[in-house]
Scaffold this motif. Structure first.
Motif, mmCIF file in Angstrom:
data_model
loop_
_atom_site.group_PDB
_atom_site.id
_atom_site.type_symbol
_atom_site.label_atom_id
_atom_site.label_comp_id
_atom_site.label_asym_id
_atom_site.label_seq_id
_atom_site.Cartn_x
_atom_site.Cartn_y
_atom_site.Cartn_z
ATOM 1 N N ALA A 51 -41.427 28.864 -32.429
ATOM 2 C CA ALA A 51 -41.495 28.779 -33.895
ATOM 3 C C ALA A 51 -41.976 27.397 -34.326
ATOM 4 C CB ALA A 51 -40.129 29.089 -34.498
ATOM 5 N N SER A 52 -41.563 26.352 -33.588
ATOM 6 C CA SER A 52 -41.927 24.986 -33.977
ATOM 7 C C SER A 52 -43.425 24.735 -33.810
ATOM 8 C CB SER A 52 -41.136 23.967 -33.145
ATOM 9 O OG SER A 52 -41.611 23.903 -31.813
ATOM 10 N N VAL A 53 -44.081 25.488 -32.914
ATOM 11 C CA VAL A 53 -45.529 25.335 -32.764
ATOM 12 C C VAL A 53 -46.280 26.349 -33.633
ATOM 13 C CG1 VAL A 53 -45.413 24.303 -30.472
ATOM 14 C CG2 VAL A 53 -45.582 26.790 -30.677
ATOM 15 N N LYS A 54 -45.542 26.937 -34.569
ATOM 16 C CA LYS A 54 -46.105 27.760 -35.649
ATOM 17 C C LYS A 54 -46.771 29.042 -35.151
ATOM 18 C CE LYS A 54 -46.620 23.679 -38.572
ATOM 19 N NZ LYS A 54 -47.523 22.784 -39.295
ATOM 20 N N PRO B 212 -46.879 32.882 -35.341
ATOM 21 C CA PRO B 212 -46.504 33.671 -36.520
ATOM 22 C C PRO B 212 -45.239 34.519 -36.331
ATOM 23 C CG PRO B 212 -48.537 34.491 -35.508
ATOM 24 C CD PRO B 212 -48.242 33.179 -34.883
ATOM 25 N N GLN C 166 -56.246 23.567 -36.341
ATOM 26 C CA GLN C 166 -54.801 23.834 -36.424
ATOM 27 C C GLN C 166 -54.053 23.258 -35.227
ATOM 28 O OE1 GLN C 166 -54.646 28.099 -36.698
ATOM 29 N NE2 GLN C 166 -55.725 28.157 -38.655
ATOM 30 N N GLU D 110 -48.594 16.334 -35.243
ATOM 31 C CA GLU D 110 -47.274 16.450 -35.869
ATOM 32 C C GLU D 110 -46.168 16.405 -34.821
ATOM 33 O OE1 GLU D 110 -47.206 20.068 -38.072
ATOM 34 O OE2 GLU D 110 -48.846 19.482 -39.420
ATOM 35 N N SER D 111 -46.385 17.107 -33.707
ATOM 36 C CA SER D 111 -45.348 17.207 -32.679
ATOM 37 C C SER D 111 -45.072 15.868 -32.016
ATOM 38 C CB SER D 111 -45.765 18.248 -31.628
ATOM 39 O OG SER D 111 -45.952 19.514 -32.209
ATOM 40 N N LEU E 111 -51.266 20.301 -35.104
ATOM 41 C CA LEU E 111 -49.963 20.604 -34.512
ATOM 42 C C LEU E 111 -49.593 19.576 -33.439
ATOM 43 C CD1 LEU E 111 -47.624 22.602 -34.355
ATOM 44 C CD2 LEU E 111 -48.969 23.951 -32.752
ATOM 45 N N GLN F 61 -53.076 31.183 -29.686
ATOM 46 C CA GLN F 61 -51.634 31.423 -29.518
ATOM 47 C C GLN F 61 -51.181 30.984 -28.128
ATOM 48 O OE1 GLN F 61 -51.636 35.600 -30.487
ATOM 49 N NE2 GLN F 61 -50.914 35.241 -32.575
ATOM 50 N N ARG G 54 -50.791 27.303 -28.127
ATOM 51 C CA ARG G 54 -49.547 26.919 -28.805
ATOM 52 C C ARG G 54 -48.350 27.110 -27.879
ATOM 53 N NH1 ARG G 54 -50.033 26.954 -34.671
ATOM 54 N NH2 ARG G 54 -52.209 27.299 -35.219
#
Length: 584
Positions: free
Chosen positions: A141-144, A146, A196, A203-204, A200, A163, A166
């Motif tokens: 979920a933290s790596v977005k 869906p 994206q 941000e991480s 990510l 995906q 991620r």
């Protein structure tokens, strides 16, 4: 991690050398990183980037060995001398890696959630397997992703490329490592997904205070992600410094060459892309005024506008005409008594291409580009609609009816090694399209034509006697182009022809294609997901999404004032070196 520890020393590499029995792959590599640093390691294929990353992780291939010193925070010994058992305790916990192709890095027989959980249970950072499974879903979920719970239950092949990447990032960050190594993590991704994933990653690592070593050949990505950069060539660091300093004021000729070849917004006095060889005349962008450029580069903002003089001269004579093209593929039943399904690859698209035009087809994976290309080449049949190419009607045509089309339309593929027969010499590969059924072979004439085409694509005559594996990637693509043009086609279809090439080779091949289109008066259909490349070489563009053309027009209309939301997303997601430096 305590606040006062955020900027403490993380990694110190001194005099690292990597050797085999016969040669030195990396020499005198030095790097010092603090926690939170974001460092880019750039260079072309064979420069030693990935080999250096492998040495840091203790994953050198058999036959290669490392010398020197690698010191990682929390581990007093030299990692070069560490045993594999000791390194296993460090990998995945204190330093982790995100690879270029997640499908080969993930276990295809294990569900994604279990793979993420296994990283934590192996290093005993959670008390129970149940806690690891719960934490794995939280990480996905933290790596977005869906639907993280569904993703956790899926196998890698059931996820898209973005995906899967991620999921790889979730695994790498599962144990909050101090150092994250990313080896070309977005090279194989579409532009929107690339943007994206890069956001990510940033941000991480920012949230965790993680040190980031980002390995890539894409300078615009480094300008977006990294604060510091090291430039590698032939196994040595030739330049290092802040990203802004190195990219706006390169000191080493190789760095200037990389920048020049990467900057598709700049052309020389003749309107050609800069290469490493012509980089001396290149003026790098400045941070204060990233759009500033010399007169020779002034036309770069609209490079394709002057790219097709033939199109105007030929008037409205059409070489390709597509009307209401539909292609539907059947798929198997998903349930025992269910109805067979179908996939609509193309949903009623229409467009025309005039003689001499440079026509771009832009879209991401699944947009229908490849299906369209196969139909234009007569390799697939439409479900409905009309397709005419160089006077040949494709719909309903039998193979014997397409012999003329085979001569008049040729394709240059993305991967030259995959499209060139490794058992054939170059002379036979190039001459193969000349072997028309039922016609007598004129060996002497074919040899002359092969020699002419080798010269046209900038290869020496003796290349005819060699095999494909004896050439570099860029040279193999030149052979593919020579093969495509030897029978003097009217239409050249280029399917992602430079996406697998280094930036300096990309500039050379694009210049070559542009010259040959003019010299041989070709109509070019250029298929790509790279908007900056299409902008340089094409004068008209169609944008495809989910089997439909969502927007079409001149290159400048599409890029300067996109009307459709999807086109705007594509344009905004694409990266250029100048724009990334401007936004720093």
């Amino acid at each position: 991690m305590a606040d006062n520890d955020v900027r403490s020393s993380l990694l110190d590499v001194s005099n690292l050398a990597i050797k085999t029995k016969t040669r030195t792959l990396v020499a005198d590599f030095n790097l010092s990183m603090k926690r939170g640093d974001r460092v880019g390691l750039i260079g072309e294929s064979g420069s030693g980037k990935s080999m250096t990353a492998s040495a840091l992780m203790g994953l050198l291939p058999e036959g290669a060995s490392a010398q020197g010193s690698i010191q990682l925070a929390g581990h007093p010994g030299n990692l070069v001398d560490a045993s594999d058992k000791e390194l296993q305790k460090i990998r995945g916990k204190d330093m982790a890696m995100v690879f270029q192709e997640p499908l080969t890095a993930l276990n295809p027989l294990m569900k994604v959630g279990r793979q993420v959980a296994e990283i934590m249970t192996t290093h005993k950072v959670v008390a129970t397997k149940a806690e690891a499974r719960k934490r794995a879903v939280e990480l996905l979920a933290s790596v977005k992703l869906p639907d993280p719970e569904r993703a956790a239950r899926a196998y890698p092949h059931q996820l898209s490329g973005g995906q899967r990447q991620r999921a790889m990032l979730a695994m790498a960050l599962a144990n909050d490592p101090g150092l994250l190594l990313c080896d070309e993590p977005t090279t194989a991704l579409d532009v929107t997904v690339q943007r994206q994933v890069l956001e990510l990653i940033q941000e991480s690592v920012a949230e965790r205070g993680t040190g980031l070593l980002f390995i890539t050949h894409d300078l615009s990505v480094v300008a977006n992600v990294c604060d510091r950069v090291l430039v590698m060539n032939n196994g040595r660091i030739v330049e290092e410094g802040s990203t802004a300093q190195v990219f706006s004021n390169p000191q080493h000729p190789y760095t200037r060459g990389l920048l020049a070849a990467s900057d598709l917004n700049a052309t020389d006095a003749e309107g050609r892309l800069f290469t490493v060889a012509s980089a001396a005349a290149y003026t790098p962008p400045t941070i204060e005024d990233p759009q500033a450029q010399p007169q020779a580069q002034a036309e770069a903002e609209k490079p394709a506008a002057t790219a097709a003089p033939q199109a105007a001269a030929e008037g409205n004579q059409l070489v390709i005409s597509v009307k209401d093209l539909v292609r539907t593929y059947p798929v198997g039943r998903t349930a025992l008594f269910g109805k067979p399904g179908e996939v609509q690859a193309l949903r009623g698209i229409s467009f025309d291409v005039a003689a001499g035009q440079r026509f771009g087809v832009v879209g991401e994976s699944g947009s229908g580009k490849s299906t369209l290309l196969r139909i234009l080449a007569g390799l697939d049949q439409p479900t409905s609609g009309s397709v005419q190419v160089a006077g040949n009607q494709i719909a309903g045509a039998k193979e014997k009816d397409l012999l003329q089309l085979r001569q008049q339309l040729q394709i240059v593929f993305q991967d030259p090694m995959g499209s060139l027969d490794p058992r054939m010499k170059v002379r036979d590969i190039i001459a193969e399209p000349l072997l028309a059924p039922g016609q007598k072979v004129d060996s002497a004439k074919h040899r002359r034509q092969v020699a002419e085409m080798l010269g046209a694509v900038g290869l020496p005559a003796e290349a005819a006697e060699r095999f494909p594996h004896q050439f570099s990637g860029g040279q193999r693509q030149r052979i593919s182009i020579a093969r495509a043009l030897v029978c003097q086609p009217k239409v050249l279809v280029a399917d992602e022809p430079v996406s697998a090439l280094d930036v300096s080779v990309r500039a050379q091949v694009l210049n070559l294609l542009s010259d040959l289109v003019d010299d041989y008066q070709l109509t070019l259909v250029f298929v790509s997901h790279d908007l900056s490349v299409v902008r340089y070489i094409c004068d008209n563009v169609v944008v495809m999404n989910h089997g439909q053309i969502v927007e079409s027009g001149t290159t400048e209309q599409i890029y300067g004032n996109p009307r459709h939301e999807y086109t705007r997303t594509l344009v905004n997601s694409s990266m250029s070196l100048r724009e990334e430096l401007a936004s720093r």
